[in-house]
Design a protein around this motif. Sequence first.
Motif, short mmCIF file in Angstrom:
data_model
loop_
_atom_site.label_atom_id
_atom_site.label_comp_id
_atom_site.label_asym_id
_atom_site.label_seq_id
_atom_site.Cartn_x
_atom_site.Cartn_y
_atom_site.Cartn_z
N ALA A 75 15.59 -44.63 -18.06
CA ALA A 75 14.56 -44.77 -17.03
C ALA A 75 14.35 -46.23 -16.67
O ALA A 75 14.21 -46.59 -15.50
CB ALA A 75 13.25 -44.15 -17.52
N ALA A 76 14.34 -47.09 -17.69
CA ALA A 76 14.17 -48.52 -17.45
C ALA A 76 15.31 -49.08 -16.61
O ALA A 76 15.10 -49.83 -15.66
CB ALA A 76 14.06 -49.26 -18.78
N THR A 304 4.11 -51.91 -18.28
CA THR A 304 3.78 -50.53 -17.88
C THR A 304 2.95 -49.76 -18.90
O THR A 304 2.28 -48.80 -18.55
CB THR A 304 5.06 -49.71 -17.62
N ASP A 305 3.01 -50.14 -20.19
CA ASP A 305 2.44 -49.29 -21.24
C ASP A 305 3.04 -47.88 -21.15
O ASP A 305 2.35 -46.87 -21.33
CB ASP A 305 0.91 -49.24 -21.13
N HIS A 306 4.33 -47.84 -20.85
CA HIS A 306 5.04 -46.57 -20.65
C HIS A 306 4.83 -45.64 -21.85
O HIS A 306 5.10 -46.00 -23.00
CB HIS A 306 6.54 -46.86 -20.50
N THR A 330 8.09 -47.16 -16.55
CA THR A 330 9.10 -48.22 -16.55
C THR A 330 10.12 -48.08 -15.42
O THR A 330 10.74 -49.07 -15.02
CB THR A 330 9.80 -48.27 -17.93
N GLN A 331 10.29 -46.90 -14.87
CA GLN A 331 11.24 -46.71 -13.77
C GLN A 331 10.67 -47.13 -12.42
O GLN A 331 11.41 -47.37 -11.47
CB GLN A 331 11.68 -45.24 -13.70
N LEU A 397 12.35 -38.32 -12.30
CA LEU A 397 12.26 -39.44 -13.22
C LEU A 397 13.16 -39.22 -14.42
O LEU A 397 13.33 -38.08 -14.89
CB LEU A 397 10.81 -39.62 -13.70
N LYS A 398 13.75 -40.28 -14.94
CA LYS A 398 14.67 -40.18 -16.07
C LYS A 398 13.94 -40.10 -17.40
O LYS A 398 14.53 -39.73 -18.41
CB LYS A 398 15.64 -41.37 -16.06
N SER A 399 12.68 -40.44 -17.41
CA SER A 399 11.85 -40.24 -18.59
C SER A 399 11.69 -38.76 -18.88
O SER A 399 11.81 -37.91 -18.00
CB SER A 399 10.47 -40.87 -18.37
N LYS A 400 11.39 -38.42 -20.13
CA LYS A 400 11.04 -37.04 -20.44
C LYS A 400 9.71 -36.64 -19.81
O LYS A 400 9.45 -35.45 -19.61
CB LYS A 400 10.98 -36.85 -21.96
#
Length: 457
Positions: A75-76, A304-306, A330-331, A397-400
């Motif tokens: 994601a980053a 971001t405090d992702h 973060t993305q 988004l690539k994050s979960k």
Amino acid sequence: MKLIKNAVISNDKELVDILYEDKIIQIGKNISQFEFEEIIDLEGKILIPGCIDAHVHFNDPGYNEHEDFITGTTAAAFGGITTIIDMPCTSIPPVTNTENLESKLSVIRNKAVIDFALWGGIRRNDFPIEIEKIHQLWKAGIVGFKIYTISGMDTFAALSYEDIKQIFERFPEMLFAFHAEDAEIIKKAADKLSELEKMKPENYLKSRPAEAEVKAVGNILELAEKNHLHFVHISTKKAAESILKAKSKLDVSWETCPHYLQFTAADFPQLKGRLKTAPPVKCEDDKKFLRAALKTGKVDFITTDHAGCDWKTEKDLEDFSKVYNGIPGTQLMIPYLLSEFYVKEKVPLSTLIKLTSENAARRYGLFPQKGSLQIGSDADFTVIDQNRSFLVNETKLKSKGKYSPFHGQTFSCSIAKTIVRGETVFDREKGLMVDPGFGNWVKKKVNYLIAKSAKLV
């Protein structure tokens, strides 16, 4: 050797070329006297030092249902981030000694697709503190120690102000980052609300008021003497003003996040769980002050405090008090900042470079290896297309964590390429271009804080 041509790297918008391998070799115009392995013509796109997200929770190992180092760093990379700094608290075991550090590294080293640094932490669980273990962890290369004044994590309990005073006295050479909200104020505020009131998103700020941040920041500043302090995710005008005033006598820095720059508590009824973080977004005056601090360079950097989670089971809930505190960011941070502040607000590119890479690299002892377009620095580049818009679709988004308060918004800028140590890790047309494990652990410089106090603004 590789060559980037026709990049915009400064406010004057002149086109330059960059010669590089894993490090930057030359920056100039019309570089052509070499044999090149690869030539990338940016055709006037913006190139800035590889961006750093200095505050993420990638939850690896231990809480992989929320995130792991593959999904988090991917994601980053899609968001133009070349280096992240992961927090110590949301992994099992938490990074509180060198044994736990090595345990974490053994898991994440073969997962990262971009470079990473790591925070250590000090928690109440480990009191009385073993001084030598703290020194060992600091010398191992972590960038600093995270401390909470309030915590909902049994595995990472908060410190009292008296505990913090002892830490300051014992470890004056180290950097400490604070999640600063006063636990007593929050408890009293929450106790005033009925269970039915706590269930409603419009009451969330009442349960976690601005005064909690203001008091905790003020108390910590009063305790400090020759210490090195950083305050994470500052959300209020008054707390930021206290930190800025303290800069004349203390080595102190602070960050804020995109959600505090864009939203307020008035958005909770509509955005609900998509916006819930701790601390919460505040009021219009707070947002205006933080935006002004960004535009004038008074905030040290943006993070971001992702912290992602599963939307259906932890965010999309009727009872807001049970909604998870955290959003994946973060993305989206770099496209948002360039669109909102460079294009719309006309903030100079030089200011945004400091806020997205240089200042964090300096503060955490990574400069000039990271955060710099200097000869000999890592060839880390974030390439931004200011002429191609980006529609935020949370499902992609690539994050979960498949949710975002920015869902449905269109940013005027998008990420074209992310390059780490000379390798293109993300290309807009081709996607992810490296395998997990490409990312390296980056250690801070030893004793950099002692050598020179970090004055950023």
